[in-house]
Design an enzyme around this catalytic site. Structure first.
Site, mmCIF file in Angstrom:
data_model
loop_
_atom_site.group_PDB
_atom_site.id
_atom_site.type_symbol
_atom_site.label_atom_id
_atom_site.label_comp_id
_atom_site.label_asym_id
_atom_site.label_seq_id
_atom_site.Cartn_x
_atom_site.Cartn_y
_atom_site.Cartn_z
ATOM 1 N N ARG A 29 0.834 -1.209 0.000
ATOM 2 C CA ARG A 29 0.000 0.000 0.000
ATOM 3 C C ARG A 29 0.872 1.264 0.000
ATOM 4 O O ARG A 29 1.009 1.936 -1.007
ATOM 5 C CB ARG A 29 -0.954 -0.020 1.212
ATOM 6 C CG ARG A 29 -2.129 0.952 1.088
ATOM 7 C CD ARG A 29 -1.810 2.387 1.473
ATOM 8 N NE ARG A 29 -1.310 2.498 2.852
ATOM 9 C CZ ARG A 29 -0.738 3.598 3.320
ATOM 10 N NH1 ARG A 29 -0.590 4.659 2.557
ATOM 11 N NH2 ARG A 29 -0.289 3.621 4.563
ATOM 12 N N ASP A 30 1.517 1.556 1.107
ATOM 13 C CA ASP A 30 2.313 2.776 1.213
ATOM 14 C C ASP A 30 3.473 2.734 0.224
ATOM 15 O O ASP A 30 3.866 3.755 -0.347
ATOM 16 C CB ASP A 30 2.840 2.903 2.645
ATOM 17 C CG ASP A 30 3.469 4.258 2.931
ATOM 18 O OD1 ASP A 30 3.173 5.227 2.216
ATOM 19 O OD2 ASP A 30 4.276 4.330 3.875
ATOM 20 N N HIS A 223 6.356 4.395 12.513
ATOM 21 C CA HIS A 223 6.410 4.355 11.051
ATOM 22 C C HIS A 223 7.496 5.339 10.609
ATOM 23 O O HIS A 223 7.255 6.534 10.480
ATOM 24 C CB HIS A 223 5.028 4.761 10.515
ATOM 25 C CG HIS A 223 4.872 4.676 9.037
ATOM 26 N ND1 HIS A 223 4.118 3.707 8.420
ATOM 27 C CD2 HIS A 223 5.377 5.428 8.032
ATOM 28 C CE1 HIS A 223 4.143 3.875 7.106
ATOM 29 N NE2 HIS A 223 4.918 4.924 6.852
ATOM 30 N N HIS A 225 10.654 6.743 8.159
ATOM 31 C CA HIS A 225 11.197 6.813 6.799
ATOM 32 C C HIS A 225 12.702 7.010 6.896
ATOM 33 O O HIS A 225 13.207 7.655 7.812
ATOM 34 C CB HIS A 225 10.537 7.952 6.024
ATOM 35 C CG HIS A 225 9.167 7.596 5.542
ATOM 36 N ND1 HIS A 225 8.630 8.079 4.378
ATOM 37 C CD2 HIS A 225 8.220 6.773 6.060
ATOM 38 C CE1 HIS A 225 7.411 7.590 4.202
ATOM 39 N NE2 HIS A 225 7.135 6.799 5.219
ATOM 40 N N CYS A 256 11.844 6.044 -4.506
ATOM 41 C CA CYS A 256 13.125 5.630 -5.049
ATOM 42 C C CYS A 256 14.217 6.475 -4.414
ATOM 43 O O CYS A 256 14.117 7.693 -4.352
ATOM 44 C CB CYS A 256 13.116 5.836 -6.552
ATOM 45 S SG CYS A 256 14.705 5.555 -7.313
ATOM 46 N N ASN A 265 10.805 4.492 2.694
ATOM 47 C CA ASN A 265 10.310 3.716 3.830
ATOM 48 C C ASN A 265 11.414 2.846 4.413
ATOM 49 O O ASN A 265 12.282 2.357 3.687
ATOM 50 C CB ASN A 265 9.189 2.781 3.362
ATOM 51 C CG ASN A 265 7.835 3.453 3.358
ATOM 52 O OD1 ASN A 265 7.322 3.831 4.404
ATOM 53 N ND2 ASN A 265 7.254 3.621 2.181
#
Lengths: 317, 317
Positions: A29-30, A223, A225, A256, A265
């Site tokens: 999803r993300d 969560h 990054h 990317c 992520n």
């Protein structure tokens, strides 16, 4: 030097860390939502199927937002029934009551709403103030929970550490929105470092403030990054505060690392490597996960940015 | 979304961490030694000069090993006098008494020997047993220290966590070699995770065992490789045990992340970003450091693998 290489780290537990961590896999999803290429539905379904075969227990499948907003996930209605037989949790994102209706009609029992800790991002992402967005989510959460005790609602909270317009985000501001999401019935929150600027002391400060505000750590996921390479160090700080739910994206999908707008992520493989080294059980077969990410990378036409994927897939070649 | 982006993280100190960390910059030596391309001497000198302009105080300059072993650094005799005027410490690697003589003749006051914690790597790298290698270094260290109180000797210790032939390396084995290096007169040790398999609990276990063996933490530096993405999390674990010397390589030089034999040094920029976020002083100007790594990457013809370099240089473009 030719020598056999190690496939796994030695497990050396550290004091004060949880015995088990649940990885909340967001790659389908993300991850795919933020990839330039739109992946065919059949490939997405096979990706989710392979992820389920690695031992991951929570695999966020897709998003029931309006297709105009996220064209990469416009096939949610087609995709979801293709994977619903898998013996894993398959949460989906729902932005509003219409999205909730679509998800429930297809059999979803885990849904997620997505709020913002900052006014700027609430405006940019939802065209609402923070409180207007919360008001929009309230009936979604209430109706979802009214479906039955087995329905689980996650609340994503973006920009918990820094915001590209506002800079550092004050901890009390984040705590206020967390409390509001839990008060309206969310079972779990995912604290998002959307632009990757968190560092470990900031993570500790936020988790400490949430504990002081009587938010149980069992209701919190993190969560991170990896925009500035901090995601795993931040995860360690979160584990040290008792967090047992960590979001990650297989192969680091979703941004990317060579593109200007890299979001990056945390790669599930890098996370699982660290957790294995810490002796923390995840149930994930790292070799299968790497193979899945290598397979997906081939479909996307670029190598995975995950260092663990690169190291282990080179070994296997 | 077009928005101003953050150039630095918010500083949120964490409890129990040091107020200041000395970054031991290894890009010009450990980095360039492991790059395929041989960089012209004039470029190396300019690189070291620019690194000194970022506020870094310890910049390992080159290695006085036999040119046949490390052709990338065969110009040590030419290079070293070109940078000796810089107001920073410029350690050099010396493998034996001949190397020490060459370094001292050029005015070096900081030298480093490189031992192995494992028999396999001692054999592969030095064609000696661990104890034979220690015996070779003893006169080097003794003679270096006899030059005067201002001469500083660092002992690198490779394979402190895992070894490609032997697998996980027992902690007592590492402690034994550390003690031997300190007993022979080394002022400082650099604990190397040469193949990048360490995880935070393993780091804590080794540092705890060294403290129990009466090794002062002030004599310890850590040297992590990011092969599996663990370097910064491992660094955090080391800081939590009181370590104040951290090795890193500008731009992550030293092992292309796309090559099979990637070694992947921790990037100095990713380290400095975390330390700034933790409110830990390093004296390093991150913007200048990123600009230096971008400049060097252009000479090497490939982008820096550092996530912070990528994120910040994209912002600047």
């Amino acid at each position: 030097m030719n020598a056999p290489e190690l496939g796994l780290p030695m497990a050396v537990p550290a004091e004060g860390l949880p015995a088990r961590v649940r990885v909340h896999e967001v790659g389908a999803r993300d991850g795919l939502q933020n990839e330039k290429a739109t992946v065919p539905t059949v490939v997405k379904a096979e990706f989710i199927r392979r992820l389920a075969g690695t031992g991951l227990t929570t695999i966020e499948a897709t998003s029931f937002v309006h297709p105009k907003w996220v064209p990469q996930l416009a096939d949610a209605e087609d995709l979801y029934p293709q994977v619903l037989d898998l013996p894993v949790s398959l949460p989906v994102l729902v932005p509003n009551e219409r999205g909730l209706d679509r998800a429930l009609a297809l059999g979803a029992r885990r849904v997620a709403v997505f709020a913002s800790a900052t006014e700027s991002f609430a405006r940019a992402n939802l065209n609402r103030t923070v409180d207007e967005a919360l008001a929009m989510f309230e009936p979604v959460v209430t109706r979802a929970k009214a479906q039955g005790a087995d329905v689980h609602v996650r609340g994503y909270l973006s920009m918990c550490f820094g915001d590209p317009w506002e800079g550092p985000v004050p901890v009390p501001q984040v705590v206020r929105v967390c409390k509001a999401l839990l008060d309206m019935g969310c079972d779990e929150l995912s604290l998002g470092d959307t632009i990757g600027v968190a560092t470990p002391g900031h993570v500790t400060a936020l988790l400490t403030a949430l504990a002081e505000a009587d938010v149980p750590v069992s209701a919190l996921g993190v969560h991170f990054h990896d925009t500035y390479g901090q995601a795993l160090a931040n995860t360690l700080a979160a584990l040290q505060r008792g967090v047992t739910t960590v979001d990650a994206s297989a192969g680091g999908l979703g941004g990317c690392p060579f593109a200007k707008s890299a979001t990056g992520n945390l790669a599930t493989e890098d996370l699982v490597w660290m957790l294995r080294g810490l002796g923390i059980d995840t149930g994930v077969d790292l070799g299968r996960l790497v193979a899945t990410s290598v397979w997906m990378a081939a479909h996307l036409g670029r190598p995975s940015p995950s260092r663990t994927v690169r190291a282990l897939s080179h070994q296997e070649s």
